[in-house]
Each structure stands twice: as C-alpha cells, then as structure tokens.
Write a protein that holds these residues in place. Structure first.
Motif, short mmCIF file in Angstrom:
data_model
loop_
_atom_site.label_atom_id
_atom_site.label_comp_id
_atom_site.label_asym_id
_atom_site.label_seq_id
_atom_site.Cartn_x
_atom_site.Cartn_y
_atom_site.Cartn_z
N THR A 89 -10.53 30.96 6.49
CA THR A 89 -11.45 30.04 5.91
C THR A 89 -12.50 29.66 6.47
OG1 THR A 89 -9.33 28.84 5.33
CG2 THR A 89 -11.46 27.43 5.02
N ILE B 293 -6.97 23.23 7.00
CA ILE B 293 -6.34 23.49 5.58
C ILE B 293 -6.66 22.11 4.91
CG2 ILE B 293 -4.30 23.31 4.16
CD1 ILE B 293 -3.22 25.55 6.08
N SER C 207 -7.99 37.98 4.12
CA SER C 207 -6.58 37.61 4.20
C SER C 207 -5.69 38.73 4.25
CB SER C 207 -6.16 36.52 3.27
OG SER C 207 -4.95 36.02 3.49
N ILE D 8 -5.07 31.87 8.47
CA ILE D 8 -5.66 30.89 7.36
C ILE D 8 -6.95 30.18 7.71
CG2 ILE D 8 -5.06 28.93 5.82
CD1 ILE D 8 -2.49 30.06 5.65
N THR E 98 -9.35 28.69 1.40
CA THR E 98 -8.13 28.07 1.95
C THR E 98 -6.96 28.51 0.80
OG1 THR E 98 -9.17 26.38 3.09
CG2 THR E 98 -6.80 26.37 2.77
N MET F 84 -4.21 31.34 1.05
CA MET F 84 -2.99 30.94 1.30
C MET F 84 -1.83 31.83 0.33
SD MET F 84 -2.69 27.03 2.25
CE MET F 84 -0.66 27.28 2.42
#
Lengths: 243, 104
Positions: A225, A86, A203, A221, B47, B51
């Motif tokens: 990514t 992240i 996602s 995640i 990302t 999220m």
C-alpha cells in the motif's frame, strides 16, 4: 409548530431516509460478515469473540487482516500497524465528511458518526446533496451495522454446521466486494487502474518471490500500500478542487 | 494463538476508531498538501487490490475456481453490478467450479 418540534420531525425523516438508503449496504454486509464469522470460528475464535470484533470494528478489510495477524501470532504492535495502514483510508473519508458538515455540528455528534464510517456509508453520505445531516448518517449506520453484526453472528454460529463446499464458496465474498469497489472506479480513472495493476503486481511478487515471501501477510499489505499509493501520488497527483 | 484475544480486539477497535474520529472532530479546514491528499486518495485502491490478489486465487481448494471467481467478479463489476451481485457471483462461481472439479 415550534422550531424544536419541526427540527425533530426533519431529523426523524432524515434518519428514516438513511435507514432506507442503507438497506442494500445491509444486505451486502450480511453476506460478507457471514464469511467473516465462518473464517473467525474456523480459526478457533468463539462466536462471542467474532461478534465482538464486528461490533467494535465495523471494517471488512481491517477485520480480515486482523484475523490473519491473530492466526500468525503477530505482536500487538503489528496488529496496530496493520489496522492503521489498512484503515488509513477512513482518515481521508472522515476528513472529507468533516468538510460536508455544518460547523455547528457538535463534537459528540461527530464522535457518533465516526463509529460507522465505512467505505459504503461514506459513499452514500458524501453523495448527499448539500449539507450532511448527522441523522441521515445515523440511519444508514444503524441498519448497516445491524447487518454486519447479525451476519457475523450467523456465520460464526452456523459456520461449522455448513458443508465445507458452501463455506469455502462464501470465503470469496469479501474479495468480490473489494473488486466491486475498485473496478468501477478503475474503469473511469486511468490513474486508479494503473494503481490497481501496480498493487496486483507487487502483492504477487511479495507473496511468491524468495526472501520477500517470508514477510508476514499484514506487513506485506502495509508495504504494498505504501509503495503503490506513494508512487501513484507522485505520478498522478490529484487536482485540488474547491468543493 | 499466543496473545490475548481481547487485547488483540481492543487494539483493533481503538486504532480503527481513532482513525475515524480524529479527522471528523479535529480537522475543520481542508487538507491542502497535494501529496497527502493524493496519497490518501489512492490508499483504498492499493489496499483492497493487494488484499484481493493473490489471496483470491488460493481462497478455494483449486486455483482454477479462485481464478474463475476473479474473472466473474471483474466482469460483473465492470458492468457496474451492485456489491451484493458481484460478491454473490464470485461465491456461486467457486461453488460451481469446485463441484465441477469434484465431478471430473
């Protein structure tokens, strides 16, 4: 005026300029970290622990993801992996900032600057005309981090006192901030727009599809990514421009 | 919680700081590999989006208020409103939508 006094005066001026430019960031951070504080205490962390996380991390996405790892009793390795992926973007940002510094800037100063390398501080530092002066970065960092830590403390402290309807509403502040970072770029850049669309689709798929939904949120995640940014890098390699 | 909270915090802080400090102190020349450069360029967008979606839809009690917040945030950020405005707009939307749903 001697050379030393003069450079001290300009350093102070740069620091103040950084402080001023950091005010909007500070206000934005107050709102988001307030939500972080609420979420942290609602998951059983103490006010001290929540504030300690904000002081030592200063990263919205990483901290919220960290909470979900703690909540799901993930391993320390999973925590390290989640933080690594992240926050990987900071690596690019730090690398970019390193190109904007005079080679004379000492390692100690570089280590200090690294403490506050967030999306927003990076944003105002990289858009400075000419060379970046560390004092400017310090000024922006001090006020932004103050907002981040204070907001966390207040959120953690008062979270339980707030009516549920209000704390629930503040819970989406972080997502609002993320959208505010992605959308303006996606509007101008088709590759970023497609990247965001792929990330949304993957996602969602990973969250609800059978088998895939068993994957923990942190790992989800990471995987989304890696796949999305990897595909985007292959499909739309960015051009190397000489700065 | 099964693990020690302070070990969790230490892991978070150390990993995050290393990511920030290593390039600043070690990389003194430009990264040349186009794939790595491109990959790192797209990482934040992938990302942050991953999220946000689908988490924003389940952040509030009702799916509809999450959806409304998402639309309002998209709209405000499309108009290039500040971070604070977009975040506040999303919060206000959830607050109002939940109040409306309760009233119905």
């Amino acid at each position: 005026m001697t050379q030393t006094t003069e450079s001290r005066v300009t350093d102070a001026a740069y620091f103040v300029q950084g402080l001023l430019d950091g005010i909007p960031i500070c206000l934005g951070y107050l709102a988001v970290s307030f939500a972080f504080g609420i979420q942290a205490t609602s998951m059983g962390l103490s006010v001290f622990e929540a504030t300690l996380i904000s002081i030592t991390n200063v990263t919205s996405a990483g901290q919220f993801a960290g909470l979900s790892v703690i909540a799901s009793c993930g391993s320390y390795l999973e925590m390290a992996g989640v933080q690594f992926i992240i926050n990987l973007r900071y690596m690019l940002m730090s690398a970019a900032i390193s190109q904007k510094l005079s080679p004379k800037v000492s390692t100690g100063k570089r280590m200090l600057m690294a403490c506050g390398m967030t999306d927003e501080i990076f944003g105002i530092c990289i858009s400075r005309p000419r060379e970046l002066v560390p004092s400017y970065c310090y000024g922006a960092t001090v006020i932004s981090v103050a907002g981040w830590v204070l907001g966390t403390f207040l959120g953690a402290f008062s979270g339980e006192l707030l009516p549920h309807s209000l704390s629930e509403a503040l819970g989406v502040a972080l997502y609002g901030m993320f959208i505010a970072i992605v959308v303006p770029v996606a509007r101008e850049n088709r590759a970023v727009l497609i990247t965001a669309i792929i990330a949304m689709a993957l996602s969602t798929l990973f969250s609800f599809a059978p088998l895939l939904s068993a994957i923990s949120p942190g790992l989800r995640i990471i995987l989304v990514t890696l796949i999305t940014a990897g595909a985007a890098a292959l499909l739309f390699p960015i051009e190397i421009k000489e700065a | 919680m099964s693990g020690n909270i302070y070990i969790y915090i230490a892991v978070m802080a150390i990993v995050t700081y290393l990511i920030r400090v290593l390039p600043l102190t070690l990389i003194r020349s430009e990264i040349k590999n186009p794939f790595i450069r491109s990959f790192l360029y797209y990482v934040p967008y992938a990302t942050l989006t991953a999220m946000t979606v689908p988490a924003i839809f389940t952040a509030a009690k009702s799916l509809y208020s999450g959806l409304a917040a998402f639309i309002v945030a998209l709209f405000l950020s499309f108009l290039r409103r500040s971070l604070l405005t977009v975040a506040a707009g999303a919060c206000l939307t959830v607050f109002l939508a939940e109040a409306l749903i309760r009233a119905m």
